[in-house]
Scaffold this motif. Sequence first.
Motif, PDB file in Angstrom:
ATOM      1  N   ALA A   7     -17.337   5.739 -17.997  1.00  0.00           N
ATOM      2  CA  ALA A   7     -17.064   5.651 -16.708  1.00  0.00           C
ATOM      3  C   ALA A   7     -15.366   4.933 -16.509  1.00  0.00           C
ATOM      4  N   LEU A   8     -15.693   3.455 -17.507  1.00  0.00           N
ATOM      5  CA  LEU A   8     -14.385   2.852 -17.743  1.00  0.00           C
ATOM      6  C   LEU A   8     -13.651   3.209 -18.136  1.00  0.00           C
ATOM      7  N   VAL A  55     -14.556  -1.710  -8.041  1.00  0.00           N
ATOM      8  CA  VAL A  55     -14.249  -1.386  -6.831  1.00  0.00           C
ATOM      9  C   VAL A  55     -13.947  -2.921  -6.268  1.00  0.00           C
ATOM     10  N   TYR A  62     -12.166  -5.695  -8.400  1.00  0.00           N
ATOM     11  CA  TYR A  62     -10.062  -4.668  -8.569  1.00  0.00           C
ATOM     12  C   TYR A  62      -9.948  -5.588  -7.168  1.00  0.00           C
ATOM     13  N   THR A  92      -5.923   7.387 -14.968  1.00  0.00           N
ATOM     14  CA  THR A  92      -5.025   5.994 -14.437  1.00  0.00           C
ATOM     15  C   THR A  92      -3.772   6.897 -15.309  1.00  0.00           C
ATOM     16  N   ALA A 125     -19.493   2.101  -9.642  1.00  0.00           N
ATOM     17  CA  ALA A 125     -17.532   2.598  -8.819  1.00  0.00           C
ATOM     18  C   ALA A 125     -17.830   1.307  -7.924  1.00  0.00           C
ATOM     19  N   THR A 144      -5.993   0.534 -23.213  1.00  0.00           N
ATOM     20  CA  THR A 144      -5.701   0.154 -22.390  1.00  0.00           C
ATOM     21  C   THR A 144      -4.542   0.348 -22.117  1.00  0.00           C
ATOM     22  N   LEU A 178      -5.320  -4.029 -12.729  1.00  0.00           N
ATOM     23  CA  LEU A 178      -6.410  -3.055 -13.254  1.00  0.00           C
ATOM     24  C   LEU A 178      -6.966  -3.152 -14.191  1.00  0.00           C
ATOM     25  N   LEU A 231     -10.119  -4.660 -15.990  1.00  0.00           N
ATOM     26  CA  LEU A 231     -10.858  -3.963 -17.061  1.00  0.00           C
ATOM     27  C   LEU A 231     -11.873  -5.094 -18.230  1.00  0.00           C
ATOM     28  N   VAL A 281     -11.844   6.003 -16.319  1.00  0.00           N
ATOM     29  CA  VAL A 281     -10.727   5.228 -15.674  1.00  0.00           C
ATOM     30  C   VAL A 281      -9.959   5.461 -15.728  1.00  0.00           C
TER      31      VAL A 281
END
Lengths: 206, 252
Positions: free
Chosen positions: B122-123, A66, A69, B130, A62, B240, B90, B94, B126
């Motif tokens: 986890a990805l 973040v 990103y 989203t 995380a 995605t 995003l 990724l 995400v």
Amino acid sequence: MSEAAAPVAKFIIAQGEVQQGIPPEANTVDGVTIETPASEAHGASFPPFDATTFPSQLLWLAISFVLLYTLMSRIALPRIGGIIEDRANRIASDLAEAQRLKTETETAIASYESSLAEARGKAQKIAGETRDKLQAETDSQRKALEAELGARLDTAEKQIAETKAAALANVRSIAVEATSEIVTRLLGEKPDAAHVETAVTTALKV
Amino acid sequence: MATEIDPIHQFEIKNLVSLGSPGGVDLAFTNSAAFMFGIVALVFFFLTSATSSRALVPGRFQSVAELAYEFVASTVRSTAGTEGMKFFPLVFSLFIFVFTANMLGMVPFSFTVTSHLIVTAALAVVVIGTVILYGFIRHGTHFLHLFVPSGVPAFLLPFMVLIELISFLSRPISLSLRLFANMLAGHIAMKVFAGFIVMMIAGGAAGVAGAILPLSMVVALTALEFLVCFLQAYVFTVLTCIYLNDALHPGH
């Protein structure tokens, strides 16, 4: 990839045994197929399924994601996007400039061609005018020459006619003289001049 | 020697800095965390230093950075349309994260972050999170039309909705499992064949000659793995984009 299937399957079996409560030693021996000695380095369970590491992995994922990103969306991507956009703008403006120069060249060519055509037309006009003028001059000269020649011809003809008339008049007087001479020789006496005249006139008329 | 041949050893999580375990949860800074930050640092350092000159005619590294940008951007545009470009940071993050993680995993003795299911899951969460969040914020309940195909007879509708629901819920699972399984299996296969070489050489002269076979296999597998590393990152990115497209344009 099918070669990989066998070992993977064995690990999963090993995993199952652990969950069934078989001691870790048995698992490691069974699970590690190629080299035998049990490796104490990794724990009892298969690392990707070891739930005790999940919180730590999630936490750091995380934080790092973040961070990634943020860095990407704030710094890296706007910069690359800006560079690409700048280049696109530059190319577009260069193309527009090229287009402008091309149209400029085209108008220059068009004006050159129009002036060339104009010059050509003018030249043709001048040539035509010159030709007409020369033609007219030649014509007038010829006419003058013809007129002069005609006049000369006329005077010459007149002269010929005069000379002819004079000659004819001479012929008459000679004829009259000759007639009176002939008559004198024949009759021995000079004939009346008036008679001779009429006789010659009559004879000449016939 | 033995532990080095153990094909599972490479996936092990080691605590580098123990932070204790508040509430019984171990939050230690591990080798996996180190690689995650390494990926972030590597990507950021590469992209910024490659583009530092902002050259109009790009150099070698700037070309690579622009190539990555354009590659992801065109993928987003072709699957989710220009509207999807709002998710570009995003999707790019990724892609570059998964790609770099996969590629770093190809370095000998390194750790493959994406070979852990919890990371890929986890990805995937995400992504799906989203999609769901944006879908509801943008379209409200209209987003649920995603599960109601149009032009279906009424008596079939419940089944269709059920199927659509299952397919939607299976997306994060397939998304995470695909990446995880590919990385895991590929690395195990390489290690197993490399192990064969060591074993055969230990077996004597005949073994040395015979080791050529697994050696050539390892070489071929390594090439294949590089392809898989890129391909899986690309597949993750494309899927995605497709899922985000659903959030942008729900209803079939």
